[in-house]
Design a protein around this motif. Structure first.
Motif, PDB file in Angstrom:
ATOM      1  N   ASP A  95      45.344  42.208  41.181  1.00  0.00           N
ATOM      2  CA  ASP A  95      44.897  42.207  42.616  1.00  0.00           C
ATOM      3  C   ASP A  95      45.408  43.289  43.404  1.00  0.00           C
ATOM      4  O   ASP A  95      44.735  44.039  44.433  1.00  0.00           O
ATOM      5  N   ALA A  96      46.613  44.029  42.968  1.00  0.00           N
ATOM      6  CA  ALA A  96      47.086  45.301  43.480  1.00  0.00           C
ATOM      7  C   ALA A  96      45.903  46.372  43.225  1.00  0.00           C
ATOM      8  O   ALA A  96      45.742  47.270  44.307  1.00  0.00           O
ATOM      9  N   ASP A  97      45.488  46.551  42.043  1.00  0.00           N
ATOM     10  CA  ASP A  97      44.538  47.606  41.659  1.00  0.00           C
ATOM     11  C   ASP A  97      43.263  47.138  42.749  1.00  0.00           C
ATOM     12  O   ASP A  97      42.729  48.444  42.792  1.00  0.00           O
ATOM     13  N   ALA A  98      42.697  46.155  42.739  1.00  0.00           N
ATOM     14  CA  ALA A  98      41.541  45.679  43.140  1.00  0.00           C
ATOM     15  C   ALA A  98      41.656  46.145  44.757  1.00  0.00           C
ATOM     16  O   ALA A  98      40.771  46.640  45.421  1.00  0.00           O
ATOM     17  N   ALA A  99      42.913  45.839  45.346  1.00  0.00           N
ATOM     18  CA  ALA A  99      43.175  46.297  46.723  1.00  0.00           C
ATOM     19  C   ALA A  99      42.970  47.784  46.969  1.00  0.00           C
ATOM     20  O   ALA A  99      42.455  48.170  47.813  1.00  0.00           O
ATOM     21  N   VAL A 100      43.286  48.531  45.871  1.00  0.00           N
ATOM     22  CA  VAL A 100      43.305  50.043  46.247  1.00  0.00           C
ATOM     23  C   VAL A 100      41.855  50.390  46.097  1.00  0.00           C
ATOM     24  O   VAL A 100      41.247  50.936  46.775  1.00  0.00           O
ATOM     25  N   TYR A 101      41.041  49.780  45.049  1.00  0.00           N
ATOM     26  CA  TYR A 101      39.397  49.962  45.034  1.00  0.00           C
ATOM     27  C   TYR A 101      38.992  49.670  46.198  1.00  0.00           C
ATOM     28  O   TYR A 101      37.917  50.486  46.422  1.00  0.00           O
ATOM     29  N   GLU A 102      39.219  48.550  46.935  1.00  0.00           N
ATOM     30  CA  GLU A 102      38.712  48.164  48.048  1.00  0.00           C
ATOM     31  C   GLU A 102      38.932  49.209  49.243  1.00  0.00           C
ATOM     32  O   GLU A 102      37.771  49.652  49.745  1.00  0.00           O
ATOM     33  N   SER A 125      38.568  45.111  31.698  1.00  0.00           N
ATOM     34  CA  SER A 125      39.557  44.506  32.883  1.00  0.00           C
ATOM     35  C   SER A 125      39.527  45.419  33.969  1.00  0.00           C
ATOM     36  O   SER A 125      39.760  45.077  35.333  1.00  0.00           O
ATOM     37  N   GLU A 126      39.870  46.734  33.636  1.00  0.00           N
ATOM     38  CA  GLU A 126      39.632  47.886  34.630  1.00  0.00           C
ATOM     39  C   GLU A 126      38.383  47.927  35.388  1.00  0.00           C
ATOM     40  O   GLU A 126      38.660  47.859  36.754  1.00  0.00           O
ATOM     41  N   ALA A 127      37.201  47.515  34.831  1.00  0.00           N
ATOM     42  CA  ALA A 127      35.824  47.329  35.478  1.00  0.00           C
ATOM     43  C   ALA A 127      36.037  46.283  36.321  1.00  0.00           C
ATOM     44  O   ALA A 127      35.649  46.164  37.440  1.00  0.00           O
ATOM     45  N   ILE A 131      35.334  45.823  40.341  1.00  0.00           N
ATOM     46  CA  ILE A 131      34.286  44.943  40.675  1.00  0.00           C
ATOM     47  C   ILE A 131      34.911  44.304  41.953  1.00  0.00           C
ATOM     48  O   ILE A 131      34.279  44.076  43.055  1.00  0.00           O
ATOM     49  N   LEU A 132      36.181  43.479  41.770  1.00  0.00           N
ATOM     50  CA  LEU A 132      36.751  42.763  42.873  1.00  0.00           C
ATOM     51  C   LEU A 132      36.913  43.784  44.027  1.00  0.00           C
ATOM     52  O   LEU A 132      36.810  43.173  45.123  1.00  0.00           O
ATOM     53  N   GLY A 133      37.497  44.714  43.822  1.00  0.00           N
ATOM     54  CA  GLY A 133      37.603  45.740  45.109  1.00  0.00           C
ATOM     55  C   GLY A 133      36.244  45.882  45.851  1.00  0.00           C
ATOM     56  O   GLY A 133      36.384  46.031  47.102  1.00  0.00           O
TER      57      GLY A 133
END
Length: 336
Positions: A95-102, A125-127, A131-133
């Motif tokens: 979730d932390a990585d997704a927040a950065v991508y957001e 998983s990185e993708a 996608i979530l971000g």
């Protein structure tokens, strides 16, 4: 530190970055990627978002200012890079990585990039984190942001990512994740690898893409990334590295003409977006543009020729009986 920050995002630095983009556009590129591959919290701390914004503005400035081709035809892709060390495999959902991508996706969308480009990913998983971000950024913006997801291959002929998954499987997992999240995943592909690795994986990538853009851009260095990673003590899953013909290289870099021939072959096999990664220059872009334009003219000529032959065949079939009757009548009258 303040002087270093000024150097990275100050006017002089931005002019230099824009000039590099302009050189590629002038050589015939249709799309530029923002120069923000290391503009992440891991590398740049809290300066990441300002750097992404500055990079996007540089690319947009170049896209609008270059004389050839028409500015309306030029596009800008906003880079969504790996969030740690490049080529380090990230197998976990975060979730932390997704927040950065957001954050990165939102900043790029603010600058009106044409597509978000998640590149040099090592694992599905990185993708999924990307996608979530992008989903969260899209919800904030109120519309779906188009996304391309591009994975880096191990530099052998196995068609596997550096994280070990087969490229086709990783791409299918990304497509499934995007469908579940409602994200507009409009392109998939492979990058940052030996041209021979692209050759080995491309058929599977085209098949799983199912009509989406197939994005391909390889490295031009004779020494492969997998070999470099092994020397650095962090090897990937590469077996026997794909090395090109030594005659294709000068001073350790593939010549522009040799790279263009590889790129043209990828296009014939189904790649729809072809470019260059590490080691490529505007000269490589120009060679690709010249060869692609030549092939396009040849295809157009063959198309016209085929049309002309078909028209003649139709006319011959339609007029043949009437012409034969006319000739027979003429012979009768001649005999009379």
């Amino acid at each position: 530190e303040s002087r270093r920050e000024y150097f990275l995002i100050g006017p002089r630095a931005q002019e230099g970055v824009a000039a590099v983009h302009e050189a590629f556009f002038a050589a015939g590129a249709d799309l530029a990627t923002t120069n923000s591959f290391v503009a992440t919290p891991h590398h740049a701390g809290d300066r990441a978002v300002p750097l992404v914004t500055a990079a996007a503005r540089c690319a947009q400035r170049a896209a609008r200012s270059t004389a050839q081709p028409l500015p309306a035809m030029r596009k800008v892709a906003g880079c969504l890079p790996p969030l740690g060390e490049c080529y380090a495999v990230r197998r976990d959902r975060s979730d932390a990585d997704a927040a950065v991508y957001e954050q990165l996706a939102f900043a790029l969308a603010d600058e009106k990039v044409d597509v978000l480009l998640a590149e040099t990913l090592t694992h599905s998983s990185e993708a999924a984190n990307v996608i979530l971000g992008v989903k969260m950024a899209s919800l904030k913006r109120g519309y779906r942001l188009p996304l391309w997801v591009v994975f880096t291959l191990a530099d052998d002929a196995t068609g596997r990512l550096r994280g070990g998954e087969r490229a086709a499987i990783a791409i299918q997992r990304a497509l499934d994740a995007a469908d579940g999240a409602g994200v507009l995943l409009s392109g998939v592909g492979v990058n940052c690898c030996a041209p021979g690795a692209v050759d080995a994986a491309l058929a599977d990538v085209v098949e799983v893409a199912e009509g989406r853009e197939v994005v391909v851009y390889a490295n031009a260095f004779e020494s492969t990334t997998s070999e470099w990673l092994k020397k650095e003590g962090r090897p990937d899953c590469c077996g026997t590295p794909c090395r090109g013909n030594p005659r294709e290289y000068v001073d350790g870099v593939m010549t522009p003409d040799a790279y263009a021939r590889r790129a043209a072959a990828w296009a014939r096999r189904g790649a729809t977006v072809v470019g260059g990664c590490c080691g490529t220059t505007p000269a490589h872009t120009k060679a690709c543009r010249v060869l692609f334009d030549r092939q396009r003219r040849r295809s157009r000529f063959l198309g016209y020729l085929t049309f002309f032959v078909v028209v003649l065949a139709v006319l011959a079939r339609a007029l043949g009986p009437a012409l034969a009757l006319a000739l027979a009548e003429k012979r009768v009258w001649d005999e009379l």
